[in-house]
Design an enzyme around this catalytic site. Structure first.
Site, PDB file in Angstrom:
ATOM      1  N   HIS A  49       0.696  -0.724   0.082  1.00  0.00           N
ATOM      2  CA  HIS A  49      -0.133  -0.227   0.189  1.00  0.00           C
ATOM      3  C   HIS A  49       0.930   1.250   0.291  1.00  0.00           C
ATOM      4  CE1 HIS A  49      -4.272  -1.555   1.902  1.00  0.00           C
ATOM      5  NE2 HIS A  49      -3.330  -2.637   0.716  1.00  0.00           N
ATOM      6  N   GLU A  51       1.100   3.180   2.161  1.00  0.00           N
ATOM      7  CA  GLU A  51       1.548   4.002   3.494  1.00  0.00           C
ATOM      8  C   GLU A  51       3.005   3.238   3.332  1.00  0.00           C
ATOM      9  OE1 GLU A  51      -1.565   3.360   2.611  1.00  0.00           O
ATOM     10  OE2 GLU A  51      -2.451   4.039   3.910  1.00  0.00           O
ATOM     11  N   CYS A  79      -5.559   1.958   6.088  1.00  0.00           N
ATOM     12  CA  CYS A  79      -6.514   0.467   6.483  1.00  0.00           C
ATOM     13  C   CYS A  79      -5.969   0.295   7.803  1.00  0.00           C
ATOM     14  CB  CYS A  79      -6.906   0.012   5.094  1.00  0.00           C
ATOM     15  SG  CYS A  79      -5.269  -1.112   4.954  1.00  0.00           S
ATOM     16  N   CYS A  82      -2.332  -0.364   7.610  1.00  0.00           N
ATOM     17  CA  CYS A  82      -1.790   1.275   7.170  1.00  0.00           C
ATOM     18  C   CYS A  82      -1.034   1.385   8.391  1.00  0.00           C
ATOM     19  CB  CYS A  82      -2.011   1.380   6.278  1.00  0.00           C
ATOM     20  SG  CYS A  82      -1.654   0.699   4.786  1.00  0.00           S
TER      21      CYS A  82
END
Length: 150
Positions: A49, A51, A79, A82
């Protein structure tokens, strides 16, 4: 607004690569120290992801897994995965562009970043006009609208 614009530029990189268009940057002392965009498909990595990509680069650059006094600008609310990584990295503040009402883990569905049971809490600022909330929501909306057409 400048930093969120930079995060949006990262999201557009993901968009061009047919990845879910999320972008993130990490700032320390007023300077961007790392950038990331979603690369789960291209890297065959469910953890890639925006991040996480940015966190890994920042930690490498600082030679420290603790990212004290760092700010993360991300185009959508992080999410669960993360948010947990951001807490473990001891990030000071997360600024996100748009809410994720289904899976957001900072203010929406969960509140991991400010959970009192954890030993670190992150200051969270989310979905305000000055953080390009409309633009951040639109890139995701347009991406999924195009996907549904195919």
């Amino acid at each position: 607004m400048h930093f969120m614009t930079q995060a949006l530029k990262e999201a557009y990189k993901a968009y061009k690569n047919n990845e879910v268009p999320v972008g993130a940057i990490i700032v320390k002392n007023g300077k961007i120290i790392s950038r990331g965009f979603n690369q789960c498909i291209s890297m065959s990595d469910p953890t890639a992801h925006a991040e996480i990509v940015a966190l890994r680069k920042a930690a490498k650059k600082l030679k420290n897994y603790r990212l004290n006094d760092c700010y993360v600008y991300v185009t959508i609310e992080p999410c669960v995965m993360c948010a947990g990584a951001l807490v473990n990295a001891r990030v000071k503040k997360v600024i996100f562009g748009s809410f994720d009402k289904k899976a957001g883990a900072c203010k929406s569905a969960f509140k991991i970043a400010s959970n009192k049971k954890l030993n670190h809490k992150i200051e969270i600022v989310g979905s305000k006009e000055e953080y390009l909330s409309v633009e951040c929501a639109n890139i995701l909306h347009n991406f999924f609208k195009e996907r549904r057409k195919k």
